[in-house]
Scaffold this active site. Structure first.
Site, PDB file in Angstrom:
ATOM      1  N   CYS A 160       0.847  -1.200   0.000  1.00 39.64           N
ATOM      2  CA  CYS A 160       0.000   0.000   0.000  1.00 39.64           C
ATOM      3  C   CYS A 160       0.876   1.241   0.000  1.00 39.64           C
ATOM      4  CB  CYS A 160      -0.924  -0.030   1.200  1.00 39.64           C
ATOM      5  SG  CYS A 160      -2.180  -1.284   0.978  1.00 39.64           S
ATOM      6  N   ASP A 183      -6.604   2.686   4.289  1.00 43.37           N
ATOM      7  CA  ASP A 183      -7.680   2.425   5.250  1.00 43.37           C
ATOM      8  C   ASP A 183      -7.494   3.476   6.345  1.00 43.37           C
ATOM      9  OD1 ASP A 183      -9.042   1.447   7.485  1.00 43.37           O
ATOM     10  OD2 ASP A 183      -8.497  -0.646   7.117  1.00 43.37           O
TER      11      ASP A 183
HETATM   12  N1  LIG Z   1      -7.996  -3.584   5.529  1.00 43.05           N
HETATM   13  C1  LIG Z   1      -6.708  -3.407   5.832  1.00 43.05           C
HETATM   14  N2  LIG Z   1      -6.348  -2.272   6.469  1.00 43.05           N
HETATM   15  C2  LIG Z   1      -5.041  -2.059   6.802  1.00 43.05           C
HETATM   16  O1  LIG Z   1      -4.757  -0.999   7.395  1.00 43.05           O
HETATM   17  C3  LIG Z   1      -4.064  -3.034   6.447  1.00 43.05           C
HETATM   18  C4  LIG Z   1      -4.475  -4.213   5.778  1.00 43.05           C
HETATM   19  N3  LIG Z   1      -5.810  -4.370   5.489  1.00 43.05           N
HETATM   20  N4  LIG Z   1      -3.609  -5.206   5.457  1.00 43.05           N
HETATM   21  C5  LIG Z   1      -2.180  -5.007   5.604  1.00 43.05           C
HETATM   22  C6  LIG Z   1      -1.832  -4.084   6.696  1.00 43.05           C
HETATM   23  C7  LIG Z   1      -1.999  -4.579   8.111  1.00 43.05           C
HETATM   24  N5  LIG Z   1      -2.284  -3.340   8.826  1.00 43.05           N
HETATM   25  C8  LIG Z   1      -2.953  -3.283  10.043  1.00 43.05           C
HETATM   26  C9  LIG Z   1      -3.518  -4.424  10.567  1.00 43.05           C
HETATM   27  C10 LIG Z   1      -4.206  -4.387  11.768  1.00 43.05           C
HETATM   28  C11 LIG Z   1      -4.300  -3.178  12.463  1.00 43.05           C
HETATM   29  C12 LIG Z   1      -5.035  -3.176  13.775  1.00 43.05           C
HETATM   30  O2  LIG Z   1      -5.724  -4.123  14.102  1.00 43.05           O
HETATM   31  N6  LIG Z   1      -4.875  -2.152  14.570  1.00 43.05           N
HETATM   32  C13 LIG Z   1      -5.569  -2.006  15.839  1.00 43.05           C
HETATM   33  C14 LIG Z   1      -4.848  -2.695  16.974  1.00 43.05           C
HETATM   34  C15 LIG Z   1      -3.363  -2.732  16.837  1.00 43.05           C
HETATM   35  C16 LIG Z   1      -2.619  -3.456  17.953  1.00 43.05           C
HETATM   36  O3  LIG Z   1      -3.220  -3.831  18.980  1.00 43.05           O
HETATM   37  O4  LIG Z   1      -1.401  -3.644  17.800  1.00 43.05           O
HETATM   38  C17 LIG Z   1      -5.747  -0.518  16.127  1.00 43.05           C
HETATM   39  O5  LIG Z   1      -6.634  -0.219  16.912  1.00 43.05           O
HETATM   40  O6  LIG Z   1      -4.997   0.292  15.583  1.00 43.05           O
HETATM   41  C18 LIG Z   1      -3.721  -2.030  11.943  1.00 43.05           C
HETATM   42  C19 LIG Z   1      -3.050  -2.084  10.731  1.00 43.05           C
HETATM   43  C20 LIG Z   1      -2.283  -2.228   7.919  1.00 43.05           C
HETATM   44  N7  LIG Z   1      -2.696  -2.894   6.718  1.00 43.05           N
HETATM   45  O1  LIG Z   2       0.106   0.051   5.289  1.00 42.96           O
HETATM   46  C1  LIG Z   2      -1.059  -0.193   4.900  1.00 42.96           C
HETATM   47  C2  LIG Z   2      -1.413  -1.402   4.342  1.00 42.96           C
HETATM   48  C3  LIG Z   2      -2.686  -1.582   3.948  1.00 42.96           C
HETATM   49  N1  LIG Z   2      -3.612  -0.604   4.074  1.00 42.96           N
HETATM   50  C4  LIG Z   2      -5.002  -0.866   3.649  1.00 42.96           C
HETATM   51  C5  LIG Z   2      -5.543  -0.134   2.463  1.00 42.96           C
HETATM   52  C6  LIG Z   2      -6.663  -1.061   1.988  1.00 42.96           C
HETATM   53  O2  LIG Z   2      -7.824  -0.853   2.787  1.00 42.96           O
HETATM   54  C7  LIG Z   2      -6.099  -2.439   2.285  1.00 42.96           C
HETATM   55  C8  LIG Z   2      -5.409  -3.050   1.087  1.00 42.96           C
HETATM   56  O3  LIG Z   2      -6.344  -3.384   0.140  1.00 42.96           O
HETATM   57  P1  LIG Z   2      -6.084  -3.266  -1.442  1.00 42.96           P
HETATM   58  O4  LIG Z   2      -7.282  -3.935  -2.027  1.00 42.96           O
HETATM   59  O5  LIG Z   2      -4.820  -4.014  -1.736  1.00 42.96           O
HETATM   60  O6  LIG Z   2      -6.004  -1.810  -1.778  1.00 42.96           O
HETATM   61  O7  LIG Z   2      -5.140  -2.236   3.302  1.00 42.96           O
HETATM   62  C9  LIG Z   2      -3.267   0.597   4.654  1.00 42.96           C
HETATM   63  O8  LIG Z   2      -4.100   1.508   4.819  1.00 42.96           O
HETATM   64  N2  LIG Z   2      -1.996   0.774   5.033  1.00 42.96           N
END
Ligand SMILES: Nc1nc(=O)c2c([nH]1)NC[C@@H]1CN(c3ccc(C(=O)N[C@@H](CCC(=O)O)C(=O)O)cc3)CN21
Ligand SMILES: O=c1ccn([C@H]2C[C@H](O)[C@@H](COP(=O)(O)O)O2)c(=O)[nH]1
Length: 283
Positions: A160, A183
Site C-alpha cells: 500500500c 484504510d
Molecule cells: N484492511 C486493511 N487495512 C489495513 O490498514 C491493512 C491491511 N488491510 N492489510 C495489511 C496491513 C496490516 N495493517 C494493520 C492491521 C491491523 C491493524 C489493527 O488491528 N490495529 C488495531 C490494533 C493494533 C494493535 O493492537 O497492535 C488498532 O486499533 O490500531 C492495523 C493495521 C495495515 N494494513
Molecule cells: O500500510 C497499509 C497497508 C494496507 N492498508 C489498507 C488499504 C486497503 O484498505 C487495504 C489493502 O487493500 P487493497 O485492495 O490491496 O487496496 O489495506 C493501509 O491503509 N496501510
C-alpha cells in the site's frame, strides 16, 4: 493530528461510495491527500483522538526494513498486523506461491531488500540508499520501492505504502512517501507513524539532520463498517497536543537496526489520548 482529522471529515462530507471486490465491502472514498510531518520540529503525528498502538506501527516498519517475509517474524518483533493477511485471505491460501503458515510472500521489504533483476540477481535497494546518503550523495533517485507488478501473485497483498524517496539538501534529509490505498481509520493511524519514523531513523543512521516528510495518499477510504465509529465517536473528540518520539541514540548503523534493535529502543513522551476504539478490519 489536525490534518488527519481534516481528511477523516473530508471523507465523511465528500466521499463517494465505491464497491471493493477484494473485501466485498463498500468504501467511502476520496482521491488524493497530502500530509506533511515536521520531523525537524519533533512533531510526532500520533493520533490522540483514540489510543494508538504506535509500537506496533514501528515494529511493522522495522520488519519491512529487515526484509521480513513471515508474519511470525513480525509477531516476534511486536506486531500481529500481518497475521490475518497471511493466514485468512482465501485467494492467498489457494496460491501455489504461499510457502505455508504465516508466509506473506514477496511483499514490502522482501522486494526492497532483494529487488529481482532480469538476470536473476538481486539488488538491496535500502543498502544502496544508505551508502549513498551516508556519503552525502543524492543521485535524485534514492528510491526505496516495494512495488513490483511482475510478482504481485507471489504476495498476499500488493504494497500500500509502496515508495519512499529520500532527498538531501545540504545535510538535511527529506522523505516523500507514496501510498496507493489507505484504510484511514486503521492503516493511516500506523502509516503516519511509519513515515515520520522512517525519516527520523534513516537521518540518525546516515548522520543527517531530519527535515520534513511528505506523505502522498491516492485512494483514501473508510470501510462501510467503520463509518459510524469514525463519524459519531472519533470525530466528536477534541485532539490533544502532539507527543514526542524518542529513539535510542545508540542505533547508528543499518546492522544495528537489523540485529539488536527492539521496541524497547523507542518511547513516546507526553502522549495524552482518548480511549481506544476498536475498528473492524477487512481481510
Ligand atoms: N484492511 C486493511 N487495512 C489495513 O490498514 C491493512 C491491511 N488491510 N492489510 C495489511 C496491513 C496490516 N495493517 C494493520 C492491521 C491491523 C491493524 C489493527 O488491528 N490495529 C488495531 C490494533 C493494533 C494493535 O493492537 O497492535 C488498532 O486499533 O490500531 C492495523 C493495521 C495495515 N494494513
Ligand atoms: O500500510 C497499509 C497497508 C494496507 N492498508 C489498507 C488499504 C486497503 O484498505 C487495504 C489493502 O487493500 P487493497 O485492495 O490491496 O487496496 O489495506 C493501509 O491503509 N496501510
Amino acid at each position: 493530528m489536525k490534518q488527519y482529522l481534516d481528511l477523516c471529515q473530508r471523507i465523511v462530507d465528500e466521499g463517494i461510495w465505491v464497491d471493493n471486490e477484494r473485501t466485498g465491502k463498500k468504501c467511502l472514498t476520496v482521491i488524493n491527500a497530502d500530509l506533511t510531518y515536521d520531523v525537524a520540529g519533533g512533531e510526532f503525528p500520533l493520533v490522540t483522538t483514540r489510543k494508538s498502538f504506535w509500537k506496533s506501527a514501528i515494529a511493522e516498519m522495522i520488519g519491512y526494513l529487515r526484509g521480513y517475509q513471515s508474519a511470525a517474524d513480525f509477531r516476534k518483533l511486536g506486531t500481529k498486523t500481518w497475521d490475518a493477511n497471511a493466514n485468512e485471505n482465501d485467494a492467498w491460501l489457494a496460491s501455489p506461491h504461499r510457502l505455508g503458515p504465516d508466509d506473506i510472500g514477496e511483499a514490502y521489504g522482501v522486494v526492497g531488500r532483494g529487488w529481482r533483476t532480469a538476470d536473476g540477481s538481486r539488488i538491496d535497494l535500502l543498502r544502496q540508499i544508505m551508502d549513498d546518503l551516508s556519503k552525502g550523495v543524492d543521485n535524485r533517485g534514492e528510491i526505496l520501492t516495494f512495488y513490483n507488478p511482475g510478482i504481485f501473485d507471489r504476495a498476499c497483498l500488493r504494497p500500500c505504502m509502496y515508495s519512499h524517496h529520500f532527498s538531501l539538501l545540504g545535510d538535511t534529509l527529506y522523505l516523500n512517501s507514496t501510498q496507493r490505498s489507505c484504510d484511514v481509520p486503521l492503516g493511516l493511524n500506523f502509516n503516519m507513524v511509519q513515515v515520520y519514523f522512517l525519516l527520523a531513523i534513516i537521518a540518525q543512521i546516515t548522520g543527517k539532520k531530519a527535515g520534513k516528510a511528505y506523505h502522498k495518499i491516492v485512494n483514501a477510504h473508510i470501510y462501510e463498517d467503520q463509518l459510524e465509529l469514525m463519524r459519531d465517536v472519533q470525530l466528536k473528540r477534541e485532539p490533544f497536543p502532539a507527543p514526542k518520539l524518542i529513539i535510542n541514540p545508540e542505533i547508528k548503523t543499518l546492522e544495528d537496526l537489523e540485529t539488536w534493535v527492539t521496541l524497547d529502543d523507542f518511547d513516546v513522551e507526553g502522549y495524552q489520548c482518548h480511549e481506544a476504539i476498536k475498528y473492524p478490519f477487512s481481510v
